[in-house]
Design an enzyme around this catalytic site. Structure first.
Site, mmCIF file in Angstrom:
data_model
loop_
_atom_site.group_PDB
_atom_site.id
_atom_site.type_symbol
_atom_site.label_atom_id
_atom_site.label_comp_id
_atom_site.label_asym_id
_atom_site.label_seq_id
_atom_site.Cartn_x
_atom_site.Cartn_y
_atom_site.Cartn_z
ATOM 1 N N SER A 1 -59.375 -58.228 22.616
ATOM 2 C CA SER A 1 -59.195 -57.151 23.584
ATOM 3 C C SER A 1 -60.095 -55.990 23.177
ATOM 4 O O SER A 1 -61.288 -56.182 22.971
ATOM 5 C CB SER A 1 -57.717 -56.751 23.672
ATOM 6 O OG SER A 1 -57.518 -55.783 24.665
ATOM 7 N N THR A 2 -59.547 -54.789 23.006
ATOM 8 C CA THR A 2 -60.339 -53.602 22.694
ATOM 9 C C THR A 2 -61.203 -53.823 21.452
ATOM 10 O O THR A 2 -60.694 -54.169 20.394
ATOM 11 C CB THR A 2 -59.408 -52.401 22.460
ATOM 12 O OG1 THR A 2 -58.481 -52.322 23.529
ATOM 13 C CG2 THR A 2 -60.201 -51.113 22.361
ATOM 14 N N HIS B 1 -59.916 -59.609 27.100
ATOM 15 C CA HIS B 1 -59.448 -58.625 28.071
ATOM 16 C C HIS B 1 -60.589 -57.662 28.367
ATOM 17 O O HIS B 1 -61.082 -56.983 27.463
ATOM 18 C CB HIS B 1 -58.247 -57.854 27.519
ATOM 19 C CG HIS B 1 -57.072 -58.732 27.244
ATOM 20 N ND1 HIS B 1 -56.124 -58.411 26.307
ATOM 21 C CD2 HIS B 1 -56.685 -59.921 27.770
ATOM 22 C CE1 HIS B 1 -55.203 -59.365 26.273
ATOM 23 N NE2 HIS B 1 -55.535 -60.288 27.153
ATOM 24 N N ASP C 1 -50.515 -59.273 22.947
ATOM 25 C CA ASP C 1 -50.845 -60.539 23.600
ATOM 26 C C ASP C 1 -51.508 -61.480 22.589
ATOM 27 O O ASP C 1 -52.434 -61.095 21.883
ATOM 28 C CB ASP C 1 -51.788 -60.301 24.785
ATOM 29 C CG ASP C 1 -52.073 -61.569 25.571
ATOM 30 O OD1 ASP C 1 -51.191 -62.448 25.622
ATOM 31 O OD2 ASP C 1 -53.164 -61.677 26.132
ATOM 32 N N MET D 1 -55.564 -53.887 21.550
ATOM 33 C CA MET D 1 -54.286 -53.208 21.728
ATOM 34 C C MET D 1 -53.215 -54.184 22.191
ATOM 35 O O MET D 1 -53.510 -55.223 22.780
ATOM 36 C CB MET D 1 -54.430 -52.085 22.768
ATOM 37 C CG MET D 1 -55.244 -50.906 22.287
ATOM 38 S SD MET D 1 -55.173 -49.519 23.428
ATOM 39 C CE MET D 1 -56.136 -50.154 24.787
#
Length: 219
Positions: A33-34, A60, A153, A150
């Site tokens: 993600s991030t 993501h 998940d 973040m």
């Protein structure tokens, strides 16, 4: 900072090498993600291009940017990178990136399963969905990697993979933009190995490269 991490990474991978030696791997699943794109680029760029297994990725990313992300990965890593079709058979040495707003999973035959099922952990695509299907389909013949990001998940999905016998890796805190998802995985005991990107490259090379490169990586 990278030089400071390199020696511990080598030691950690060397210590783990015995536990993965001789293991047959058929699938690598990665969630991020991030902060994920540059780490994914670093990992893929560092891997041998004749990798013996497919790589599936859920990243993501803002809707509409996935195609550009996949093209950038292909241009900067030397791997073929695809946004796959439903039912497509995963080929060794090919990277498959989940499409915008679509879950990506795999079956035991090595086919891609795409769906618009409801979000998992409020997310679609969901890393949880990819990891869970990989655990069920490939069990001990899979590797799961959870990178910076973040939320949580993928943490429980990585635990499912570990419980199924897969090799599981989380990116370490020092190299993460956000130690969220991967931090949750560490708390759950889902990650067998906690490594910086260069350590992840060595571990994946040990597991899924041609035999001669595996031997070189183990030295």
């Amino acid at each position: 900072r990278r030089k400071q991490r390199a020696a511990p990474a080598r030691e950690a991978v060397a210590a783990a090498a015995g536990s993965v030696s001789g293991r047959e791997i058929r699938m690598i699943a990665i969630g991020a993600s991030t902060g994920g794109p540059p780490v994914l680029q670093t990992i893929l760029a560092g891997l041998p291009k004749d990798l013996s297994v497919p790589v599936t990725i859920v990243q993501h990313i803002t809707h509409g940017f996935t195609a550009g992300f996949a093209s950038w990965l292909a241009e900067t890593t030397g791997f073929p990178v695809r946004i796959p079709d439903h039912g497509e058979f995963c080929m060794p040495g090919t990277v498959y990136v989940a499409p915008d707003d679509v879950h990506l999973a795999v079956d035991a035959g090595g086919r891609i399963l795409l769906s618009d099922d409801p979000p998992d952990n409020l997310l679609r695509p969901s890393i949880m969905r990819l990891f869970r299907s990989t655990a069920q389909a490939f069990r001990e013949k899979a590797v799961g990697v959870l990178l910076t990001g973040m939320g949580r998940d993928g943490a429980e999905g990585l635990k499912m993979m570990r419980d199924a016998g897969a090799v599981t890796i989380a990116q370490d805190e020092d190299s993460s933009v956000v130690f969220g998802m991967n931090g949750e995985a560490v708390k759950l005991g889902a990650a067998q190995h906690i490594l910086p990107p260069e350590g992840i490259v060595r571990m994946l090379t040990l597991l899924a490269a041609p035999k001669e490169l595996q031997r070189q990586a183990a030295r």
